[in-house]
Structures are given as structure tokens and as C-alpha cells.
Design a protein around this motif. Structure first.
Motif: not given
Length: 121
Positions: A76-80, A26-28, A1-2, A104-111
Motif C-alpha cells: 500500500d505504498t506509492v512511489y515517485m 485506511g484503504s487498499a 478514513q484514508v 482526469t484524476y480526482y483526489p478524494n483523501s485528506r492532504w
């Protein structure tokens, strides 16, 4: 699970900068797109920026030229990176893993728990 874990928020003065980080497990990240959302006080959550597997990026109009999303596939890190912060940027910021369908971007992980950014004017 991500799962995602945001960090890097804080309280700053207008015009200052912050860098948010999002650790993904949980996901690359190399196999997924990712995005940053924010929820200002009393308002709905909105998509701020997103990055595709190929590095294509998109931004909310109000942050274009000030915010930069990037990712480190090895970590496996995203920055802003958020520069020239404004009072209107005050919000809880959330990271997600997701996908693009067309533009269009769609989220598919839990918040995640999110990270608070407070900008004083």
C-alpha cells in the motif's frame, strides 16, 4: 478514513535524483488510484503524476521523461522516482488517493503533511 504519509524529500543539487514514498492506510492502494501533487513557493498546488488501478499513468508535461510514478499494492505504498531534478521542481510534494474519471484524476483523501523537495541550481 484514508490517510497518507509522504517521505523521501530533501535538498539536492540540480541533476540529482530523489525517490518519494507515500504510505497509504485506511484503504487498499489496489482498489484506488493515487497521485502526487506539488506546491512550489508562492504558487498553487498542481498535479504532477497519477497512477490508476490498472497501472495507467499520467504526468505533468514538465516532468515527463524525468519522473516515474509506481505503486506496490502489497505494501500500500506509492512511489515517485524523480531524476534530473531542476530548480523549478522545488516544492512541497503531497500524495493523495483518488480516482480517474476518464483521463482526469480526482483526489478524494485528506492532504498529508507533504515532503519538501529543494533543488539548488
Amino acid at each position: 478514513q484514508v490517510q497518507v504519509a509522504e517521505s523521501g524529500g530533501g535538498s539536492v543539487q540540480a541533476g540529482e535524483s530523489l525517490t518519494l514514498s507515500c504510505g497509504i492506510s485506511g484503504s487498499a492502494f489496489s482498489a484506488n488510484a493515487a497521485g502526487w501533487y506539488r506546491q512550489p513557493p508562492g504558487r498553487q498546488r498542481e498535479l504532477v503524476s497519477a497512477i490508476s488501478v490498472t497501472g495507467r499513468t499520467m504526468y505533468l508535461d514538465s516532468v515527463k521523461g524525468r519522473f516515474t510514478i509506481s505503486g506496490d499494492k502489497a505494501k500500500d505504498t506509492v512511489y515517485m522516482q524523480m531524476n534530473s531534478l531542476k530548480h523549478g521542481d522545488t516544492a512541497v510534494y503531497y500524495c493523495t488517493v483518488g480516482c480517474f474519471q476518464g483521463a482526469t484524476y480526482y483526489p478524494n483523501s485528506r492532504w498529508g503533511q507533504g515532503t519538501q523537495v529543494t533543488v539548488s541550481s
